[in-house]
Design a protein around this motif. Structure first.
Motif, mmCIF file in Angstrom:
data_model
loop_
_atom_site.group_PDB
_atom_site.id
_atom_site.type_symbol
_atom_site.label_atom_id
_atom_site.label_comp_id
_atom_site.label_asym_id
_atom_site.label_seq_id
_atom_site.Cartn_x
_atom_site.Cartn_y
_atom_site.Cartn_z
ATOM 1 N N SER A 83 -6.304 0.115 5.065
ATOM 2 C CA SER A 83 -5.281 0.923 5.727
ATOM 3 C C SER A 83 -5.847 2.270 6.155
ATOM 4 N N SER B 25 -5.718 -0.924 0.504
ATOM 5 C CA SER B 25 -5.645 0.527 0.626
ATOM 6 C C SER B 25 -6.817 1.048 1.455
ATOM 7 N N VAL C 63 0.844 -1.209 0.000
ATOM 8 C CA VAL C 63 0.000 0.000 0.000
ATOM 9 C C VAL C 63 0.869 1.246 0.000
ATOM 10 N N TYR D 235 2.089 1.988 -3.383
ATOM 11 C CA TYR D 235 0.975 2.492 -4.199
ATOM 12 C C TYR D 235 0.680 3.959 -3.853
ATOM 13 N N LEU D 236 0.641 4.264 -2.567
ATOM 14 C CA LEU D 236 0.339 5.635 -2.145
ATOM 15 C C LEU D 236 1.483 6.591 -2.462
ATOM 16 N N ARG E 257 -1.076 0.997 -9.670
ATOM 17 C CA ARG E 257 -1.569 -0.296 -9.188
ATOM 18 C C ARG E 257 -1.044 -1.433 -10.046
#
Length: 90
Positions: free
Chosen positions: A48, A45, A18, A21-22, A27
């Motif tokens: 989280s 995500s 995650v 990705y953030l 993705r």
């Protein structure tokens, strides 16, 4: 048809995925790098964000109960609105 094996991942692994990705990796890039589906990344995500919300709260269990009560209230309102619409447009 190939039988799919259910894999389990640690919280630390999920967080690392995650986090990447953030931090801006797409993705599809993350999913290819770790052999995951994009759905996995989306789900983790979302999880989280809920975890972060609970962690930043002074009393996480009370916050969770508050969110559960609000969810129940919204479901009740939605049910009532549906009933009202059904009776109005019969």
């Amino acid at each position: 048809m190939k039988k799919r094996v259910h894999r389990r991942f640690t919280y630390e692994f999920k967080w690392e995925v995650v986090k990447q990705y953030l931090d801006g990796m797409s993705r599809s890039e993350v999913s290819k790098k770790y052999g995951l589906t994009e759905k996995d990344i989306d789900r983790w995500s979302k999880q989280s964000r809920v975890w972060d919300l609970l962690q930043t709260s002074k009393n996480p269990m009370e916050k969770l109960r508050q969110l559960q009560r609000e969810n129940q209230r919204l479901k009740r309102e939605n049910r009532n609105l549906k009933k009202l619409m059904m009776t109005r447009f019969k």
